[in-house]
Design a protein around this motif. Structure first.
Motif, PDB file in Angstrom:
ATOM      1  N   TYR A   1      -0.686  16.503   0.084  1.00  0.00           N
ATOM      2  CA  TYR A   1      -1.286  16.550   1.419  1.00  0.00           C
ATOM      3  C   TYR A   1      -0.180  16.516   2.464  1.00  0.00           C
ATOM      4  O   TYR A   1       0.957  16.123   2.168  1.00  0.00           O
TER       5      TYR A   1
ATOM      6  N   ASN B   1       2.189  15.298   5.140  1.00  0.00           N
ATOM      7  CA  ASN B   1       2.692  13.999   5.551  1.00  0.00           C
ATOM      8  C   ASN B   1       2.876  13.926   7.060  1.00  0.00           C
ATOM      9  O   ASN B   1       3.150  14.937   7.701  1.00  0.00           O
TER      10      ASN B   1
ATOM     11  N   ALA C   1       0.259   8.887  11.005  1.00  0.00           N
ATOM     12  CA  ALA C   1       0.621   7.932   9.950  1.00  0.00           C
ATOM     13  C   ALA C   1      -0.630   7.189   9.487  1.00  0.00           C
ATOM     14  O   ALA C   1      -0.811   6.921   8.296  1.00  0.00           O
TER      15      ALA C   1
ATOM     16  N   CYS D   1      -2.580   9.280   7.071  1.00  0.00           N
ATOM     17  CA  CYS D   1      -1.896   9.363   5.785  1.00  0.00           C
ATOM     18  C   CYS D   1      -2.024   8.061   5.007  1.00  0.00           C
ATOM     19  O   CYS D   1      -2.214   8.059   3.787  1.00  0.00           O
ATOM     20  N   ARG D   2      -1.924   6.952   5.707  1.00  0.00           N
ATOM     21  CA  ARG D   2      -2.066   5.681   5.006  1.00  0.00           C
ATOM     22  C   ARG D   2      -3.478   5.541   4.452  1.00  0.00           C
ATOM     23  O   ARG D   2      -3.684   5.117   3.312  1.00  0.00           O
TER      24      ARG D   2
ATOM     25  N   PRO E   1       2.619  13.137  -0.557  1.00  0.00           N
ATOM     26  CA  PRO E   1       2.871  13.597   0.805  1.00  0.00           C
ATOM     27  C   PRO E   1       3.956  14.670   0.831  1.00  0.00           C
ATOM     28  O   PRO E   1       4.962  14.576   0.116  1.00  0.00           O
TER      29      PRO E   1
ATOM     30  N   MET F   1       9.632  17.112   4.476  1.00  0.00           N
ATOM     31  CA  MET F   1      10.282  15.971   3.798  1.00  0.00           C
ATOM     32  C   MET F   1      11.799  16.160   3.805  1.00  0.00           C
ATOM     33  O   MET F   1      12.308  17.266   3.639  1.00  0.00           O
TER      34      MET F   1
ATOM     35  N   LEU G   1       9.692   6.309   4.228  1.00  0.00           N
ATOM     36  CA  LEU G   1       8.445   6.672   3.551  1.00  0.00           C
ATOM     37  C   LEU G   1       8.137   5.785   2.356  1.00  0.00           C
ATOM     38  O   LEU G   1       6.977   5.482   2.070  1.00  0.00           O
TER      39      LEU G   1
ATOM     40  N   TYR H   1       4.741   3.847   2.004  1.00  0.00           N
ATOM     41  CA  TYR H   1       3.777   4.093   0.938  1.00  0.00           C
ATOM     42  C   TYR H   1       3.909   3.135  -0.253  1.00  0.00           C
ATOM     43  O   TYR H   1       2.966   2.988  -1.023  1.00  0.00           O
TER      44      TYR H   1
ATOM     45  N   VAL I   1       3.737   6.610  -5.275  1.00  0.00           N
ATOM     46  CA  VAL I   1       3.704   7.812  -4.451  1.00  0.00           C
ATOM     47  C   VAL I   1       4.637   8.842  -5.080  1.00  0.00           C
ATOM     48  O   VAL I   1       5.545   8.485  -5.843  1.00  0.00           O
TER      49      VAL I   1
ATOM     50  N   LEU J   1       6.985  11.788  -3.603  1.00  0.00           N
ATOM     51  CA  LEU J   1       7.472  12.449  -2.394  1.00  0.00           C
ATOM     52  C   LEU J   1       7.825  13.901  -2.723  1.00  0.00           C
ATOM     53  O   LEU J   1       8.641  14.159  -3.607  1.00  0.00           O
TER      54      LEU J   1
END
Lengths: 380, 380
Positions: free
Chosen positions: B280, B282, B291, B294-295, B315, B319, B327, B331, B335, B337
Motif C-alpha cells: 500500500y 506509504n 501517517a 497508514c498506521r 508500505p 521509500m 519507518l 511500524y 512490516v 519495507l
C-alpha cells in the motif's frame, strides 16, 4: 501491438505544479520509476507514458492527456484498468476522465456482441423505448420470485432482472430459482403474446458464473446480468467471449469510485468489454448524479465508437410512471427505463401499475416534444 | 448462516437528515425497495438492514452503523463487497468505514493461510523487519529482469516482486520470465546463503491466473502477487483456497476509490479474503496518504481479529534508505519495507545500495528509539 492510447485525467493542482504532476502521472501509469534510471532507450521511447496535452479545466484544475503504450495492455481487460488507473486511483487529486483507443485495441476488446439491436430483435421492439424491472426483495424463495416475474410479464414489461443482491444464497439458489422464474415468464408470455426477457444475476468467481450461465442457457434465458467492478473486467470479457449468444447487462455495483468519470467507466469501458446494456443511477432519483452526467453516459454508450455496437443505457433508481415523458424526451427511444420500487408499492395492483408504465413508454409522442421545443412562438 | 454483521458508514449530511439517510442506507444495502411494500414479515425482520447506531463524527458528518444480514452474503467474497457497498458506492455522501463480522463469517472467509509468520518462516527472519523491492521497468525482456533480480538478491533483499504493471505482455510473458527469474534468484541465493523470495504478478481471468500459478509453483515460487480490486474478490479467494501452500501478496491497484476507508479495504478486507501481505502507499512518499491512515491500515492488518492470521503490511512508494529508522520506529518490526525507484537510481551501484538498505533494516535498534521516547528528561 504497437501504438498509443490517449488517456485524459482531470488533475487538481495549481498552474505551477501541473507540468510536473502531468509528467509524474505519465510515469506512474507506465514504468512507475525514475525515468533517468532507465538505460534502455527503446524502452524509454516505447513504454514510458508521454504527456500529450495540458488544458485548463476550471479553477486549479487541468485536463491532462497522457499517451500510454498499448503494449502495456494488449488484450487484457483487467490490465486495461490497471494501466489506466491502477496506482493513480490512490491519488486524491486525479480523476480518470476519458480514453481514446486505437482502432485495433478497440477491435481487440470487441465491444457488445448484441448491443441495442440485440435487445430490440429479441423483444420485437424496433422503434420504441424499452422497459425493465427487478425482482425484489432478495430473501424471497424461488416460488415467490417466479410469481412476481409472472405478474411483471403479464403487465407487459420487456425485461425482468434479478435484484443485484440476489446471488446464490440459500433462500433462492441460482439453480433453483432461474429455471422456475424462466418458466413462469415463458408461461406469462404465452398468454400475453409479447416477449419478455428474464435476466438472472451472476455471482461468485469465473467457475461459478460459468455454471450459472450454463444453467441459464438450459432454461432458455437470453441475457444475464453481472457487476463488472465486483466480478473483475477480465472475468466479464471471458464470459462475453465464451457465450456469443448471450446478452450481458452490466450492473454498476461498486463502480461509484468517485474518481473514474461515470461516462467513461460505465458508458465506454463497460461497453468496450462487451456489456450490451448498462444499468446506472438516473438523475433525479435516489442517487445524486446530474442530468449532465447521465446524458454523457448515455451518449458514450450509444455514440459511434470504433464500429463497436452501441450499448443500451438502463437508467434506474427512483423511476416512476410520471417521469416517463420527461425521461424519454431526455434520452430518446434508445433507452431501457428500469422501474423497481414504484411498481412493488402498487401491491395488489402490480400488474396494472406495470401495464400503466409500459403504456406510457410505448405511447410516448416524441414528435410532440420536439415540436414543442422547436416551434416558432407567435408571441415575442 | 444466521446473524448480522455491523457495517459503519461515514455519512455527510446535516443532523436533521441523518436518521432518514441512515434508514435509506440500511435499505439500499439490503432489500433496495420500499420496506412497506414487503409483505413477508419474516423477510422484513431477517433481511432488511437495521440502523444500529448514529454517532456524530465531525461537522455535518455521522458514523452510521447498519446491521446487515449475513444471509445476504454467505461465503461469497464478491457478494461481500456488493452488499457492503455495491449501490452505496454510487452515493457521493457515503464512505464505507468499518465492518464487524460474526466469528463464523470471518472463519468462513478464512483470512491469510500464512500471514506474517509464513513470510518469516520462509525467510528465516523471525524478529527483524522484512525488505522488498520490485522488478522495473515493465518492457524489459526476461533476461534483463532476471539479471536485475539476481542483483537484488545479491544485495540481500528478502522479497522481489514483479512491478504490478508486468502482466503477460509479449515483451516478458509470464511463462517465459518466471522460471528464468526464479532460477536467477535461486542462483544468487546459493551464493549469499540467505533466502530471497521472488513474487510474480498474476493477471487476466481466473483461468489464466491458475495457469500462471501452476507455472510459478513448478518454478519453485512460494508467493504470488495479485490486485484484488482488479481481479475481483471472488477470484482471489478461489485462488487462495486452491493453493494452500502459496502465499499471496496483495497490490492496491484500483483500490483508491476514495470512499472505502483504506484501513478497512486494504487492512481488513484484503486480509479477510486471504492476502498474506498487503502492499500500500506509504505516507510521505509519492502518494498522499497520511501517517494516521497508514498506521490504521497496518493495525487493521495485524491486530487480533477473529483468530485470523495477521497480514504483513508492505508500505511502498518513495521509500529510501534514509527513511528506514523513522519507518521502523513507526511500524515496528512486523512490516515489509518496499523500496523501488531509489535502488534503481543507484545504477551500477544497485547491489551496494540494496545491501545498504538491507543493513539499515537489519540493524535497526528498536530499543534505542523506545528509550528515547520514554526516557525521563533531566531538564524540565
Amino acid at each position: 501491438m504497437g501504438g498509443r492510447l490517449k488517456v485524459t485525467y482531470l488533475v487538481s493542482c495549481g498552474v505551477q505544479a501541473v507540468e510536473s504532476r502531468a509528467r509524474a502521472l505519465a510515469v506512474e501509469q507506465s514504468v512507475e520509476m525514475p525515468v533517468a534510471a532507465i538505460t534502455d532507450a527503446a524502452l524509454r521511447d516505447g513504454i514510458v507514458g508521454r504527456v500529450d496535452a495540458i488544458e485548463p479545466a476550471g479553477a486549479d484544475r487541468f485536463a491532462v492527456t497522457i499517451a500510454l503504450a498499448c503494449a502495456t495492455i494488449e488484450a487484457d481487460a483487467g490490465q486495461l484498468l490497471n494501466m489506466l488507473f491502477g496506482n493513480s486511483s490512490l491519488h486524491d487529486d486525479v480523476v480518470l476522465a476519458d480514453v481514446a483507443l486505437p482502432d485495433d485495441m478497440a477491435a481487440g476488446f470487441g465491444g457488445p456482441r448484441h448491443g441495442i439491436a440485440g435487445f430490440r430483435g429479441r423483444l420485437g421492439a424496433e422503434r420504441r423505448a424499452l422497459t425493465a424491472t427487478a425482482l425484489k426483495p432478495q430473501g424471497l424463495p424461488p416460488a415467490a420470485l417466479a410469481d412476481l416475474a409472472q405478474k411483471f410479464a403479464a403487465g407487459g414489461i420487456d425485461l425482468i432482472k434479478d435484484d443485484h443482491g440476489i446471488a446464490d444464497q440459500s433462500y433462492a439458489p441460482f439453480a433453483a430459482r432461474v429455471p422456475r422464474i424462466a418458466d413462469a415468464v415463458r408461461e406469462a408470455v404465452r398468454k400475453t403474446g409479447r416477449p419478455t426477457l428474464y435476466v438472472p444475476n451472476l455471482s461468485g468467481d469465473l467457475d461459478s458464473m460459468r455454471v450459472q450461465l450454463a444453467c441459464a442457457g438450459a432454461a432458455g434465458v437470453a441475457a444475464v446480468m453481472v457487476a463488472p467492478m465486483v466480478a473483475g473486467f477480465a472475468t466479464v470479457r471471458t464470459l462475453v467471449t465464451e457465450n456469443p449468444d448471450m446478452a450481458f447487462v452490466a450492473h454498476p455495483a461498486l463502480g461509484g469510485a468517485s474518481r473514474v468519470a461515470p461516462p467513461l467507466l460505465f458508458g465506454k469501458l463497460f461497453r468496450l468489454i462487451g456489456c450490451d446494456a448498462i444499468v446506472y443511477p438516473n438523475f433525479g432519483g435516489r442517487f445524486g448524479w446530474s442530468a449532465q452526467t447521465c446524458r454523457a453516459l448515455a451518449d458514450a454508450a450509444r455514440a459511434p465508437w470504433h464500429g463497436l455496437a452501441p450499448s443500451l443505457p438502463g437508467p434506474a433508481g427512483g423511476m416512476t410512471r410520471e417521469r416517463v415523458p420527461e425521461l424519454l424526451d431526455f434520452y430518446g427511444p434508445d433507452v431501457m427505463l428500469l422501474i423497481g420500487g414504484a411498481l412493488l408499492e402498487a401491491g395488489p395492483r402490480l400488474i396494472e401499475a406495470t401495464a400503466d408504465f409500459v403504456a406510457a413508454v410505448h405511447g410516448h409522442d416524441y414528435v410532440k416534444a420536439v415540436r414543442a421545443r422547436t416551434s416558432i412562438r407567435s408571441s415575442p
